[in-house]
Enzyme design. Structure first.
Site, PDB file in Angstrom:
ATOM      1  N   LYS A 180       0.930   4.427   6.679  1.00 45.04           N
ATOM      2  CA  LYS A 180       0.191   5.298   5.752  1.00 45.04           C
ATOM      3  C   LYS A 180       0.795   6.696   5.754  1.00 45.04           C
ATOM      4  O   LYS A 180       1.699   7.005   6.513  1.00 45.04           O
ATOM      5  CB  LYS A 180      -1.293   5.396   6.172  1.00 45.04           C
ATOM      6  CG  LYS A 180      -2.018   4.078   6.211  1.00 45.04           C
ATOM      7  CD  LYS A 180      -2.128   3.443   4.851  1.00 45.04           C
ATOM      8  CE  LYS A 180      -2.767   2.061   4.945  1.00 45.04           C
ATOM      9  NZ  LYS A 180      -2.574   1.289   3.749  1.00 45.04           N
ATOM     10  N   SER A 206       0.805  -1.222   0.000  1.00 47.80           N
ATOM     11  CA  SER A 206       0.000   0.000   0.000  1.00 47.80           C
ATOM     12  C   SER A 206       0.840   1.274   0.000  1.00 47.80           C
ATOM     13  O   SER A 206       0.330   2.345  -0.291  1.00 47.80           O
ATOM     14  CB  SER A 206      -0.961   0.016   1.186  1.00 47.80           C
ATOM     15  OG  SER A 206      -0.266   0.253   2.390  1.00 47.80           O
TER      16      SER A 206
END
Length: 182
Positions: A105, A38
């Site tokens: 993230k 990700s």
């Protein structure tokens, strides 16, 4: 009798070192491993990152664009027990894993910000974000979110392969585990 004092001295030294290491891991500094893609191309699967835990310890929000570690279990409150059980030394001793609850993230929105996705681009408070770090153009439906107090909004750099605030929701500040420093 002398050897017993010697052994007790060693045991005491190891106990103090263990407590010190646990406290550092809970409050100051902790390694994490990237699991998945990700954050491609910035970070890669199985890459090790080192994280400052000070944002978590002192409840402050890092800067826009910082890479952060979050606890993805946003539907429950975090406790000190969670911090202790997630310590690398505890995990090593018990042989347990973090069950893939910690995500790496990028911080996109702070409390009060309005995040909008339109025409496959991200806007914060009406301003188009310059994001040279993303992997490819985002294939996502348009959407708009206003970040509530004591929460943040995060997204992965590989927007088409990221489980982030668009899916799991806003991240409570106590679920912000820290920010990447190395």
């Amino acid at each position: 009798m002398k050897w017993l004092k010697e052994i007790w001295g060693w045991v005491g030294s190891f106990a103090i070192a263990f407590v010190f290491a646990v406290l550092i891991g809970i409050f100051v500094f902790q390694p994490y491993k990237v699991d998945g893609h990700s954050m491609d191309p910035t970070l890669h699967d199985r890459e090790r990152v080192y994280v400052s835990k000070l944002p978590h310890t002192f409840s402050y929000v890092p800067n826009y664009g910082d890479i952060v570690i979050i606890d993805s279990r946003v539907d429950r409150d975090r406790t000190f027990k969670d911090d202790f059980m997630g310590n690398p030394l505890f995990l090593l001793i018990t042989g347990k894993t973090d069950d893939q609850v910690f995500y790496v993230k990028r911080l996109i929105g702070k409390p009060g910000d309005t995040i909008e996705i339109k025409s496959h681009q991200v806007y914060r408070n009406g301003q188009l974000l310059d994001e040279p770090y993303i992997k490819e153009a985002m294939n996502a439906p348009d959407g708009k979110w206003t970040v509530p107090a004591k929460h943040i909004f995060v997204m992965g750099d590989n927007r088409n392969n990221s489980r982030d605030s668009r899916e799991i929701g806003f991240i409570p500040l106590d679920h912000l585990m820290g920010k990447k420093i190395l």
